[in-house]
Design an enzyme around this catalytic site. Structure first.
Site, short mmCIF file in Angstrom:
data_model
loop_
_atom_site.label_atom_id
_atom_site.label_comp_id
_atom_site.label_asym_id
_atom_site.label_seq_id
_atom_site.Cartn_x
_atom_site.Cartn_y
_atom_site.Cartn_z
N GLU A 152 -2.37 2.08 -10.96
CA GLU A 152 -2.40 3.14 -9.94
C GLU A 152 -1.16 3.09 -9.07
OE1 GLU A 152 -4.39 5.46 -10.14
OE2 GLU A 152 -6.11 4.66 -11.21
N GLY A 153 -0.71 4.25 -8.64
CA GLY A 153 0.51 4.34 -7.85
C GLY A 153 0.28 4.14 -6.35
N ASP A 163 11.65 10.13 1.44
CA ASP A 163 11.51 11.46 0.83
C ASP A 163 10.31 12.21 1.42
OD1 ASP A 163 13.48 12.13 -0.98
OD2 ASP A 163 12.50 11.22 -2.73
N THR A 212 -0.80 12.79 -5.97
CA THR A 212 -1.20 12.18 -4.69
C THR A 212 0.02 12.04 -3.77
OG1 THR A 212 -0.97 9.97 -5.62
CG2 THR A 212 -3.18 10.91 -5.60
N PHE A 213 1.21 11.98 -4.37
CA PHE A 213 2.45 11.95 -3.58
C PHE A 213 2.56 13.23 -2.75
CE2 PHE A 213 6.92 12.16 -2.65
CZ PHE A 213 7.45 10.88 -2.76
N ASN A 224 0.45 6.10 -3.78
CA ASN A 224 -0.24 7.07 -2.92
C ASN A 224 -1.73 7.16 -3.14
OD1 ASN A 224 1.86 8.26 -1.10
ND2 ASN A 224 2.89 8.36 -3.09
O1 GFB Z 1 2.51 7.74 -5.69
P1 GFB Z 1 1.93 8.13 -6.97
O2 GFB Z 1 0.62 7.57 -7.27
O3 GFB Z 1 1.89 9.71 -7.09
O4 GFB Z 1 2.91 7.64 -8.11
P2 GFB Z 1 1.23 10.66 -8.21
C1 GFB Z 1 4.14 8.19 -8.38
C2 GFB Z 1 5.27 7.24 -7.97
O5 GFB Z 1 6.48 7.75 -8.55
C3 GFB Z 1 5.52 7.17 -6.47
C4 GFB Z 1 7.54 7.72 -7.60
O6 GFB Z 1 4.75 6.25 -5.77
C5 GFB Z 1 7.01 6.89 -6.41
O7 GFB Z 1 7.27 5.53 -6.65
N1 GFB Z 1 7.81 9.09 -7.16
C6 GFB Z 1 7.16 10.23 -7.48
C7 GFB Z 1 8.80 9.42 -6.31
N2 GFB Z 1 7.72 11.29 -6.88
C8 GFB Z 1 8.74 10.82 -6.13
C9 GFB Z 1 9.71 11.44 -5.28
O8 GFB Z 1 9.72 12.63 -5.04
N3 GFB Z 1 10.60 10.60 -4.68
C10 GFB Z 1 10.61 9.26 -4.88
N4 GFB Z 1 11.51 8.51 -4.25
N5 GFB Z 1 9.73 8.64 -5.71
C11 GFB Z 1 0.06 9.41 -10.24
C12 GFB Z 1 0.42 8.07 -10.87
O9 GFB Z 1 1.22 9.82 -9.53
O10 GFB Z 1 -0.20 10.36 -11.21
C13 GFB Z 1 -0.54 7.66 -11.93
O11 GFB Z 1 0.41 7.05 -9.88
C14 GFB Z 1 -0.72 8.78 -12.94
O12 GFB Z 1 -0.04 6.51 -12.61
C15 GFB Z 1 -1.15 10.03 -12.20
O13 GFB Z 1 0.51 8.96 -13.63
C16 GFB Z 1 -1.33 11.18 -13.14
O14 GFB Z 1 -0.18 11.00 -7.87
O15 GFB Z 1 2.21 11.76 -8.32
#
Ligand code: GFB
Length: 400
Positions: A47-48, A343, A360-361, A50
């Site tokens: 899990e990421g 960001d 979730t970002f 956010n």
């Molecule tokens: O945060 P997060 O759970 O968002 O995971 P999602 C995406 C990660 O990718 C972030 C990087 O925590 C950052 O490390 N990242 C994404 C970014 N967008 C940006 C951006 O605009 N700027 C920067 N600096 N970094 C979930 C994933 O992603 O989506 C799961 O955690 C799975 O593994 C799911 O893929 C479908 O909710 O977008």
């Protein structure tokens, strides 16, 4: 040290041994001795960042509500360090567990819920290693529905293990118990109640327990307490002031986008647009919102080549394009986690925001914008696929 002069002890907190009041007859004074207990939790490794922030909120609210009800006063929540996150790809210093203070204002979070950083617990715990009494490894039931109904329940099961402790070898556990679990997070108190003597317990796969209630005042109180660390805010504001020429948190001269690519662009083609489609949607949104705006801030995890392609498209359409390219020193200082938050902060100050469906970002940026007070019509916008249906994003507006 308790000497003969301490003549009586009283149990506080509804007769449970949660804190002790020690009264000294000679001095005619009483004071409380804390009897703290600790809940650790961890999240599925893939899990990421956010989603992890959301899982934190579930536990923080569970503890805050327990305190508010005057029961279970002795429990504290141990913040799981940020360690080895799947999406953190920069090769900087060797991967070390990072405390929450690297990204957040922990004092502010503590004003909402009784939390401690793991390193503080190491200082407080008299025993080394810290021995967790029981780890409950949560797992989903094979079938969430019984006769078509979602029923909250748990049962002891088998076939699980826990590997982890965020790279620390001075934490260990006496027992690991597998639990099939479905339901709200407050149901975890039932598990905690099974062994009232336990002082250190842990839930692995904490993401399986759901929010008791989503989007309530308590949810937002917790969310508002999750302020970012000052250094990150300062860095974001420097950028906004220098390049986007705005010096408030409510800028009216640029729009921001969160352009989630990588796995989204590969596996979610029905939810995200092409590069050309992205540029066209930005143009349409600006025309509709405020056609005087010509600055676009891009937050993205896209490969640099795709980002440049989008920049070319937008430049052709008359926009000036901005993105934050951290220097090596910035990456060393803020790490991937901090760079991503910078960001998010820059996106949150923009006049208008377009996010990526189900990221979730993007959700966390939307929440930040609600906290800042932007009109929600400038916030709950998403990129659509080039063709096909495009569901409107849910509006989770702030509650005070
Ligand atoms: O945060 P997060 O759970 O968002 O995971 P999602 C995406 C990660 O990718 C972030 C990087 O925590 C950052 O490390 N990242 C994404 C970014 N967008 C940006 C951006 O605009 N700027 C920067 N600096 N970094 C979930 C994933 O992603 O989506 C799961 O955690 C799975 O593994 C799911 O893929 C479908 O909710 O977008």
């Amino acid at each position: 040290m308790i000497t003969k002069s301490f003549l009586f002890l009283t149990f506080l907190a509804f007769g449970k041994q949660e804190s002790l009041e020690i009264c000294e007859v000679e001095n005619q004074s009483c004071h409380k001795v804390s009897y703290e207990k600790y809940i650790f939790y961890d999240v599925n490794p893939s899990e990421g960042f956010n989603l992890r922030r959301d899982v934190y909120m579930r536990f923080a609210i569970m503890l805050a509500e327990a305190q508010e009800s005057g029961r279970r006063l002795s429990w504290r929540l141990v913040l799981p360090p940020w360690y080895n996150l799947y999406h953190w790809k920069s090769v900087t210093k060797k991967n070390v567990p990072l405390p929450w203070g690297s990204f957040f204002d922990v004092k502010s979070m503590q004003s909402f819920s009784p939390i401690v950083e793991l390193y503080d617990l190491f200082d407080k715990a008299k025993q080394h290693p810290v021995i967790i009494d029981r780890i409950y490894v949560l797992q989903n039931f094979a079938d969430a529905f019984e006769n078509g109904e979602f029923i909250e329940k748990w049962e002891v099961s088998s076939g699980c293990n826990y590997e982890g402790f965020w790279g620390y070898n001075n934490i260990t556990a006496k027992e690991v118990i597998c639990i099939n679990f479905q339901g709200k997070i407050s149901k975890l108190w039932e598990l905690i109640g099974l062994h009232p003597q336990d002082k250190y317990i842990m839930f692995a796969h904490g993401e399986i327990a759901l929010h008791d209630a989503y989007g309530t005042k308590t949810y937002w109180d917790c969310r508002r307490s999750m302020k970012f660390n000052d250094q990150l805010v300062q860095r974001a504001e420097e950028f906004v002031s220098k390049y986007l020429e705005c010096s408030t948190k409510m800028c009216n001269n640029y729009i921001s986008i969160h352009w989630r690519r990588q796995d989204f662009a590969r596996y979610r083609k029905k939810d995200v647009p092409s590069i050309k489609g992205t540029a066209q949607q930005i143009k349409k949104a600006v025309k509709h919102f405020n056609s005087y705006i010509n600055k676009v801030y891009i937050a993205t995890d896209a490969a640099i080549s795709s980002l440049r392609d989008l920049e070319i498209e937008l430049t052709h359409l008359g926009f000036s394009v901005y993105y934050y390219m951290p220097s090596k020193a910035d990456i060393e200082k803020f790490r991937d986690g901090g760079v991503a938050i910078i960001d998010q902060i820059i996106c949150s100050y923009a006049a208008y925001f377009i996010g990526t469906h189900e990221s979730t970002f993007s959700f966390r940026i939307q929440e930040e914008r609600e906290i800042l007070g932007h009109d929600s019509s400038s916030t709950f916008n998403r990129f659509c696929p080039d063709s096909g249906p495009c569901e409107r994003p849910s509006k989770w507006t702030i509650v005070y």
